[in-house]
Enzyme design. Structure first.
Site, PDB file in Angstrom:
ATOM      1  N   ASP A  30     -51.424 -91.467 -15.506  1.00 50.33           N
ATOM      2  CA  ASP A  30     -51.001 -90.105 -15.847  1.00 50.33           C
ATOM      3  C   ASP A  30     -51.892 -89.106 -15.121  1.00 50.33           C
ATOM      4  O   ASP A  30     -52.994 -89.442 -14.672  1.00 50.33           O
ATOM      5  CB  ASP A  30     -51.037 -89.859 -17.363  1.00 50.33           C
ATOM      6  CG  ASP A  30     -52.441 -89.967 -17.955  1.00 50.33           C
ATOM      7  OD1 ASP A  30     -53.230 -90.821 -17.490  1.00 50.33           O
ATOM      8  OD2 ASP A  30     -52.767 -89.187 -18.872  1.00 50.33           O
ATOM      9  N   GLU A  46     -54.438 -90.992 -20.611  1.00 47.86           N
ATOM     10  CA  GLU A  46     -55.870 -90.704 -20.541  1.00 47.86           C
ATOM     11  C   GLU A  46     -56.128 -89.202 -20.534  1.00 47.86           C
ATOM     12  O   GLU A  46     -57.031 -88.715 -21.213  1.00 47.86           O
ATOM     13  CB  GLU A  46     -56.480 -91.339 -19.276  1.00 47.86           C
ATOM     14  CG  GLU A  46     -58.001 -91.449 -19.321  1.00 47.86           C
ATOM     15  CD  GLU A  46     -58.743 -90.264 -18.745  1.00 47.86           C
ATOM     16  OE1 GLU A  46     -59.964 -90.209 -18.894  1.00 47.86           O
ATOM     17  OE2 GLU A  46     -58.113 -89.367 -18.155  1.00 47.86           O
TER      18      GLU A  46
HETATM   19  N1  BES Z   1     -61.558 -88.956 -14.170  1.00 51.42           N
HETATM   20  C1  BES Z   1     -61.919 -88.120 -15.262  1.00 51.42           C
HETATM   21  C2  BES Z   1     -63.333 -88.360 -15.758  1.00 51.42           C
HETATM   22  C3  BES Z   1     -64.320 -87.785 -14.800  1.00 51.42           C
HETATM   23  C4  BES Z   1     -64.544 -86.429 -14.815  1.00 51.42           C
HETATM   24  C5  BES Z   1     -65.001 -88.558 -13.907  1.00 51.42           C
HETATM   25  C6  BES Z   1     -65.437 -85.866 -13.925  1.00 51.42           C
HETATM   26  C7  BES Z   1     -65.890 -87.994 -12.991  1.00 51.42           C
HETATM   27  C8  BES Z   1     -66.102 -86.647 -13.005  1.00 51.42           C
HETATM   28  C9  BES Z   1     -60.961 -88.340 -16.406  1.00 51.42           C
HETATM   29  O1  BES Z   1     -59.636 -88.540 -15.982  1.00 51.42           O
HETATM   30  C10 BES Z   1     -60.937 -87.108 -17.280  1.00 51.42           C
HETATM   31  O2  BES Z   1     -60.718 -86.031 -16.817  1.00 51.42           O
HETATM   32  N2  BES Z   1     -61.183 -87.276 -18.564  1.00 51.42           N
HETATM   33  C11 BES Z   1     -61.076 -86.230 -19.526  1.00 51.42           C
HETATM   34  C12 BES Z   1     -61.050 -86.905 -20.863  1.00 51.42           C
HETATM   35  C13 BES Z   1     -60.728 -86.002 -22.005  1.00 51.42           C
HETATM   36  C14 BES Z   1     -59.301 -85.542 -21.949  1.00 51.42           C
HETATM   37  C15 BES Z   1     -61.002 -86.723 -23.317  1.00 51.42           C
HETATM   38  C16 BES Z   1     -62.246 -85.270 -19.408  1.00 51.42           C
HETATM   39  O3  BES Z   1     -63.383 -85.695 -19.092  1.00 51.42           O
HETATM   40  O4  BES Z   1     -62.036 -84.077 -19.612  1.00 51.42           O
HETATM   41 ZN    ZN Z   2     -59.254 -89.598 -14.566  1.00 48.27          ZN
END
Ligand code: BES
Ligand code: ZN
Length: 458
Positions: free
Chosen positions: A91, A156
């Site tokens: 997603d 996710e």
């Molecule tokens: N890929 C990201 C996590 C990430 C963010 C890795 C920055 C490296 C650098 C992941 O898809 C994401 O954005 N996760 C969300 C999770 C939330 C919705 C619980 C986030 O971190 O905001």
């Molecule tokens: Zn991600």
């Protein structure tokens, strides 16, 4: 390790086709947060299940959940061999503001070796490297040197609501020795890193209601407390002059950074001023006593993500609004607990809401923070794999973002995750013009192949 050169050569020889396939995957707008795209989310899951089947994962399927489908499947080459569970998410975040994209988010294009599309890096591009690594083994040696299982999620970016339940009811099918995830970043171009810490999350929405309808600000202004003012005052009070969070009890469970971590972090080649200037900010600002790297990866935060109320259209409307609302995210670190933080926040607000207002408080989602043991066979396999590809060993780093499932794998399956990512902070994930360098797409596949080989041998 003898078979590795053939798999690596196959990857190199097939890069153009791999990229073309990724472009097909990126064309499907699998925006999980917006119900208008739920058909496309399903279509993406089916595309992936079909693709895995084509690679030889005969049992691959898109399993329906109460939310979006979860794609699972695996190849057991030899039950005595170690099993690697690959997690990724198919997603993507919404693409707006659309007018800031140079080319449309779901019409992928390559400009100067860089692939531009929503999801190019986060996480379709990085997830797809693991599928292509499997293909490299299947088409050269006939099978990977480890058993491989896949769990590819479609929620996710909206909080992974269905995933914990799915893991609980599919423990047997998901049994493995380690999880591998590529959904994070290199430390810098050409400088690999393995992520051993992720922040958690408590995300809440709050609304203050004052008068029971919008009022004329001339007739009532001066004698009715304005909810926007009350909400703004509360938000301001959430930090003190040292930029620490004032919610009572917020820091009680925060595990202090060890001296070892602090000195490792201060030794990293990180230029805080350049980092701030890169986003157009003159100087960074942190919680007192913490460096930019510490504050942005390993200390908890509270950020207002959006605030609204009253009249925001063109021109002027003299209104004293009935309500004011805000969305607030708190990034958590070990050993903070997302549910407990939500309770502390709610209690703190109730103690301060003016008598003339009512508070509505909603928790939108939460995620546990994570620290992963750096001493394990899988971590050294990742370290060796990255050194093979980049000619230097990786840094072990904590990142500020969240990947909620990592804590679920630990608590529900007892599995550690190896976070081996190939993004860059500059890839504009969640922003307009998200992109992924095709050099990193190729390097990632190489590193994954080498990880399999090292882990099998180790
Ligand atoms: N890929 C990201 C996590 C990430 C963010 C890795 C920055 C490296 C650098 C992941 O898809 C994401 O954005 N996760 C969300 C999770 C939330 C919705 C619980 C986030 O971190 O905001
Ligand atoms: Zn991600």
């Amino acid at each position: 390790m003898r078979a590795i050169p053939q798999a690596l050569a196959y990857s190199q020889a097939n890069q153009n086709r791999f990229t073309a396939e990724l472009i097909d995957l990126l064309r499907i707008p699998s925006i999980s947060t917006d119900p208008a795209y739920s058909d496309q989310v399903v279509q993406t899951a089916e595309w992936l299940a079909g693709h895995l089947q084509g690679l030889g994962v005969q049992d691959a399927e898109a399993v329906q959940t109460e939310g979006h489908p979860i794609v699972v499947g695996g190849i057991t080459v030899d039950p005595a061999w170690p099993t690697v569970l690959v997690y990724g998410h198919y997603d993507v975040q919404p693409a707006d503001p659309l007018d800031l994209w140079t080319s449309p988010p779901f019409e992928p294009v390559i400009r100067e070796g860089v692939l531009y599309a929503r999801g190019a890096c986060d996480d379709k591009g990085q997830m797809f490297m693991h599928l292509k690594a499997l293909e490299c083994w299947m088409q050269t040696t006939g099978a990977p040197p480890v058993n491989l299982k896949f769990i590819l999620e479609g929620e996710e970016e909206s909080g992974s609501a269905s995933l914990p339940g799915f893991i609980r009811t599919h423990k047997e099918e998901l049994s493995a020795d380690v999880v591998v995830i590529s959904d994070s970043s290199l430390f810098a171009p050409g400088i690999p890193s393995v992520t051993y810490g992720l922040r958690g999350m408590t995300y809440v929405e709050i609304t203050l209601t004052g008068p029971d309808r919008d009022l004329h600000s001339g007739t009532y202004g001066g004698a009715i407390h304005n909810p926007i003012h009350a909400l703004s005052a509360l938000i301001t009070e959430m930090h003190d002059a040292d930029h620490r969070i004032t919610i009572t009890g917020f820091y009680d469970r925060v595990r202090p950074l060890s001296e070892e971590e602090r000195s490792a972090m201060s030794g990293l080649p990180f230029d805080a001023a350049a980092w701030a200037q890169d986003v157009g900010v003159h100087t960074p600002r942190t919680e007192s006593g913490y460096s930019v790297l510490e504050a942005s990866t390993s200390r908890p935060t509270l950020d207002c993500n959006g605030i609204w109320g009253g009249y925001t259209g063109d021109g002027a409307k003299t209104v004293l609004p009935s309500t004011a609302s805000a969305k607030i995210s708190m990034r958590l670190v070990p050993d903070q607990d997302p549910d407990e933080i939500a309770e502390l926040m709610e209690a703190w607000l109730h103690a301060r809401v003016p008598a003339s207002m009512q508070l509505a408080f909603n928790v939108i989602h939460g995620a546990q923070p994570v620290l992963i043991d750096r001493e394990s066979d899988a971590m050294s396999a990742a370290s060796h794999a990255l050194e093979d590809v980049y000619g230097r060993p990786p840094y072990f780093t904590r990142i500020g973002g969240s990947i909620p499932v990592v804590a679920d794998f630990k608590h529900l399956l007892g599995l550690d995750s190896v976070l081996m990512g190939f993004g860059l902070d500059s890839d504009a994930i969640h922003s307009p013009n998200e992109h992924f360098g095709l050099d990193r797409f190729a390097e990632g596949i190489d590193a994954i192949l080498r990880f399999h080989a090292h882990y099998a041998a180790g």
